[in-house]
Every structure is written in structure tokens, then in C-alpha cells.
Design an enzyme around this catalytic site. Structure first.
Site, PDB file in Angstrom:
ATOM      1  N   ARG A  46       0.850  -1.073  -0.072  1.00 47.45           N
ATOM      2  CA  ARG A  46      -0.122  -0.155  -0.043  1.00 47.45           C
ATOM      3  C   ARG A  46       0.757   1.238  -0.058  1.00 47.45           C
ATOM      4  NH1 ARG A  46      -4.739  -1.170   4.349  1.00 47.45           N
ATOM      5  NH2 ARG A  46      -2.771  -1.745   5.315  1.00 47.45           N
ATOM      6  N   ARG A  47       2.035   1.245   0.789  1.00 47.75           N
ATOM      7  CA  ARG A  47       2.885   2.368   0.867  1.00 47.75           C
ATOM      8  C   ARG A  47       4.390   2.159   0.623  1.00 47.75           C
ATOM      9  NH1 ARG A  47       1.184   6.446   4.859  1.00 47.75           N
ATOM     10  NH2 ARG A  47       2.958   7.256   3.917  1.00 47.75           N
ATOM     11  N   GLU A 128      -0.438 -23.867   3.733  1.00 45.69           N
ATOM     12  CA  GLU A 128       0.058 -24.334   5.038  1.00 45.69           C
ATOM     13  C   GLU A 128       0.334 -23.042   6.123  1.00 45.69           C
ATOM     14  OE1 GLU A 128       0.870 -27.915   5.231  1.00 45.69           O
ATOM     15  OE2 GLU A 128       0.611 -26.913   7.173  1.00 45.69           O
ATOM     16  N   VAL A 131      -2.549 -22.026   9.104  1.00 45.36           N
ATOM     17  CA  VAL A 131      -2.902 -22.706  10.382  1.00 45.36           C
ATOM     18  C   VAL A 131      -1.514 -23.077  11.198  1.00 45.36           C
ATOM     19  CG1 VAL A 131      -4.209 -24.806  11.443  1.00 45.36           C
ATOM     20  CG2 VAL A 131      -4.960 -23.682   9.268  1.00 45.36           C
ATOM     21  N   LYS A 204      -9.064 -21.166  12.062  1.00 41.34           N
ATOM     22  CA  LYS A 204      -7.937 -22.317  11.940  1.00 41.34           C
ATOM     23  C   LYS A 204      -8.652 -23.442  11.898  1.00 41.34           C
ATOM     24  CE  LYS A 204      -4.095 -19.636  13.380  1.00 41.34           C
ATOM     25  NZ  LYS A 204      -3.500 -18.921  14.589  1.00 41.34           N
TER      26      LYS A 204
HETATM   27  N1  HSE Z   1      -1.993 -14.294  16.159  1.00 45.95           N
HETATM   28  C1  HSE Z   1      -1.701 -15.810  15.867  1.00 45.95           C
HETATM   29  C2  HSE Z   1      -1.330 -16.221  17.138  1.00 45.95           C
HETATM   30  C3  HSE Z   1      -0.745 -15.891  14.896  1.00 45.95           C
HETATM   31  O1  HSE Z   1      -1.347 -15.608  18.157  1.00 45.95           O
HETATM   32  O2  HSE Z   1      -1.054 -17.520  17.264  1.00 45.95           O
HETATM   33  C4  HSE Z   1      -1.310 -15.939  13.345  1.00 45.95           C
HETATM   34  O3  HSE Z   1      -2.442 -16.590  13.259  1.00 45.95           O
END
Ligand code: HSE
Length: 430
Positions: A46-47, A128, A131, A204
Site C-alpha cells: 500500500r505504501r 500451509e 494454520v 483455523k
Molecule cells: N495471532 C496468531 C497467534 C498468529 O497468536 O497465534 C497468527 O495466526
């Protein structure tokens, strides 16, 4: 070696910049593994002024033009969110490019349609990194375990909440104090809602359940509770019965009269300290799989961070690049089983409940009566007396979640019950 395969990178945050660096550092090895060199064709951001580390001639703000360019073979999408990622992905497929993505929200929402578009175009969609970060988890479900029948997939798939719950267990701190520490150390984001309220884990869980049970599961099918209501008392009560509290993403195939269904839920739960998932501390992730033939499997590792997530992205990039060199597309998803989603109300769960009651004749009987009235069987009861008051700690057998929650509602209104001080589901207790 022939002409390079050219990659369009969409997004250049923590993960994107790690992908760029590893592509450069490992260029020779990647070329040898794929059979053709890989080159970056462009980086959409974007920037552009915020990316001095990227050669200026690669930067563009026009992601749509980049993904459809004739000199682009593969697209890596690490911008996240639903739009414009979805539109860009569809445009890439229509232009004959395979896509590697780390976008859990989009795949959890619209995975079936995106896979259909990729299949129609004869290209790949791999994700991959969406998750459990670096942990190879989706390819094992999609390929290695494709000959088995899966019963359950239980994951600790959010590092932020696992860090918070681990600190609560280690220090006796309450949720707010542990969250503040996680924020100070950079484990929790300034707005921690997606992690703390379980949205990240629910997306997830939907992806895991879809692959595990060959059924289209979206985030809206997932029952979700976060960890903000978990108290220091809940954590202490768990320790008393040899358990620890974890935010679990539970995907299971549940048998019922008419046929099987899929129950997918994210909530905090007590699990025995002897369970392999109980040893997953700090910001680590793990996924525990129960399959008919394979038995129990556990996948463990780093679920977030630039380099660990980039490792998963590059693994996918090598896979889709090899497919491109071979002139084939890899496996997509199958949703032939079409198992119905089982609502949480009908899903069998177990509860651990602590009550403050008056210590006088008949109170235990009245409390037990309420469980019986709701059809909930009690597994154990412990009473700690103190003066004319007592604490009852009750662990139930498994019952439909609606019966358990109706019991708690009724207990809160009973005159003999001075307070329901802790309620948490229990998993994995024999
Ligand atoms: N915010 C996520 C976590 C990582 O704390 O595991 C990215 O999915």
C-alpha cells in the site's frame, strides 16, 4: 536450467519480508530443488515509501495488475483479510497462476469456492501457513492421512492465548495481568480481540475440520468462546485435579442415530497435565490428531512469527513451483462427505463446576438433584468445609452441552447456592 519462475508477492509485512529475504538467501538451493530458478517479479504494497529494503523497481501499489501480468507464474498472498485478497486470488487463478496464501480468514470463509476456482483454472491453491505457522499440518491432513479415517483433531492453534494461559498457570496471575504482560512483550497485538476472543482459532479450526472430515466447514459453523472470562480460580481449580487450562480448537466426528456429524468448537478447557497438549507452553502451537488406523499423532512447533510462517510459505512455493515445472496441479480439497454441522447444544462435553454453598443438611442432595433433573451424571464431588459455608467441586460425566449449561443456570438461581465461582469444560479426563 530453463527460464526462471516469476513470483508476485502481495504484501510485505513481517511474513512477506521474511519470504523475500529467504527467497534471496536460498536462491541456489530452491532452484536446485525445483528445477528452475525462482525470481521475484514484483511486490504489491500500500505504501512503497515504507519498504526501503525492497528494490524500488519491484514495488507497486497495483496488485491487480501485478497478479495478472504475463511474466508472473506464481502468486504469494500475505496481505490477510477478506478483500482485496479474495478478488486478487480469483484474478490470479483466472490468469492461470497458482497461489500460495497465509490467509486463514479468507480460507475459512470461502475455501470451497476458492478451491473450485483454482481447479477450474488447473492451478494450485496451497495455504500451509494459514494454520499453526511453521507446523506442517495441512499437507499431512490433505495428503499423508488421506487414506485414513480421522476421529478428532484437537489443536492449540493460537500462540497469544497460549502464552497468556501459560503465564496464568505459572504465576497465579489473572487474565488482565497476563494479557498486559503479553502486550508488553509483543506477544499480544494492541487490539488483541481476534486472538483473545477466539476468532483466529475458530478460522483455523474451520480449515482443519474441512480437511480432516472432507466436509465444507466455515468459521460460522464453529462454536467460539475466548479466554477473557478465565480466572485465576479456574486455573487453580484445574491444578487441583491434575489439569491445566488451554484454549482448544476441537474438531470431531460425532456419531448419532441418523448418521455422523461434525462438531467444531473453540473454548478454554481443562486438560490433564499428562495429555501431550498440556506440555505445549508459551506461544507454541500443537495439533493432536486421532485417526482410526494411525492412532494418535502430535504436531508441534512455532505457530507465528515472520521466519516460521515464511518457512511454511516457502514450502508451499516449492510445491506449487514443482507442479508448474511438471505441468500438473496438486491435490485440492474434497468435500464429498458433506457431514452436517452439530450445534454446540447437542455436542457432548464435560464440565468442572465450583459452588459456594451453605454447609447444612440437604444442600448436597439439592444440588445433585438439579444435575439429575437436567439428565447430567456426576463423576466426582469434593467438599471443602469452612464454618457454616462449604465449597463443592463437581466434575460431570459427558452430557449434551445444553443440559450442562442449563444446570449451571439453575444452580445460579438456587437459594442454597451462594455463588457459582468457576465453570470450565474438561477434555481428555478418563
Ligand atoms: N495471532 C496468531 C497467534 C498468529 O497468536 O497465534 C497468527 O495466526
Amino acid at each position: 536450467m530453463t527460464a526462471p519462475l516469476r513470483v508476485a508477492l502481495l504484501g510485505c509485512g513481517t511474513v512477506g519480508s521474511a519470504v523475500l529475504r529467504l527467497l534471496d538467501e536460498q536462491a541456489d538451493d530452491l532452484a536446485a530443488r525445483i528445477g528452475r530458478p525462482v525470481e521475484v517479479a514484483g511486490v504489491a504494497v500500500r505504501r512503497p515509501d515504507r519498504h526501503p529494503e525492497v528494490p524500488a523497481h519491484l514495488l507497486t501499489t497495483d496488485a491487480q495488475a501485478l497478479v495478472t501480468r504475463d511474466d508472473v507464474d506464481l502468486v504469494v498472498e500475505v496481505i490477510g483479510g477478506i478483500e482485496p485478497a479474495r478478488t486478487l486470488m480469483l484474478a490470479a487463478f483466472a490468469a492461470g497462476k497458482s497461489v500460495v496464501s497465509a490467509n486463514k480468514a479468507l480460507l475459512a470463509d470461502d475455501g470451497v469456492a476458492l478451491h473450485a476456482a483454482a481447479a477450474e483454472a488447473g492451478v494450485d491453491l496451497y495455504y500451509e501457513a494459514a494454520v499453526a505457522g511453521a507446523i506442517p499440518m495441512l499437507r499431512p491432513l490433505r495428503e499423508s492421512l488421506a487414506g485414513d479415517q480421522l476421529r478428532r483433531v484437537v489443536g492449540i492453534v493460537n500462540g497469544t492465548t497460549n502464552y497468556i494461559l501459560s503465564r496464568m498457570a505459572e504465576t497465579g496471575a489473572g487474565f488482565a495481568e497476563a494479557l498486559a504482560e503479553a502486550t508488553d512483550l509483543g506477544y499480544a497485538e494492541a487490539d488483541p480481540t481476534a486472538d483473545v476472543d477466539g476468532f483466529d482459532a475458530a478460522a483455523k479450526a474451520a480449515i482443519l475440520a474441512s480437511l480432516a472430515f472432507h466436509t465444507a466447514v466455515t468459521a460460522s459453523d464453529v462454536y467460539r468462546e475466548g479466554i477473557s472470562a478465565v480466572t485465576a480460580l479456574d486455573v487453580a481449580r484445574a491444578a487441583e485435579i491434575g489439569c491445566t487450562v488451554k484454549l482448544l480448537a476441537i474438531c470431531e466426528r460425532v456419531a448419532n442415530g441418523a448418521g455422523d456429524s461434525v462438531a467444531v468448537r473453540v473454548h478454554p478447557a481443562m486438560i490433564p497435565t499428562t495429555h501431550p497438549l498440556a506440555a505445549v507452553g508459551g506461544s507454541f502451537n500443537a495439533v493432536f490428531v486421532e485417526a482410526e488406523a494411525a492412532g494418535e499423532l502430535m504436531f508441534y512447533g512455532r505457530g507465528a512469527g515472520g521466519e516460521p510462517t515464511a518457512s511454511a510459505v516457502l514450502g508451499d512455493l516449492v510445491a506449487v513451483a514443482r507442479n508448474r515445472v511438471a505441468g500438473v496441479a496438486g491435490p485440492g480439497i474434497t468435500t464429498y462427505a458433506e457431514l452436517p454441522a452439530r450445534p454446540i447444544a447437542e455436542t457432548p462435553t464435560r464440565y468442572h463446576v465450583s459452588l459456594d454453598v451453605a454447609d447444612k443438611p440437604g444442600v448436597l442432595a439439592t444440588v445433585a438433584q438439579e444435575f439429575a433433573r437436567q439428565g447430567v451424571s456426576i463423576a466426582t464431588v469434593r467438599q471443602d468445609g469452612h464454618g457454616d459455608a462449604a465449597t463443592l467441586v463437581i466434575v460431570t460425566h459427558s452430557a449434551p452441552d445444553a443440559a450442562l449449561s442449563a444446570t449451571i443456570t439453575a444452580l445460579r438461581e438456587m437459594p442454597a447456592v451462594r455463588g457459582v465461582t468457576s465453570v470450565l469444560r474438561v477434555e481428555g479426563l478418563s
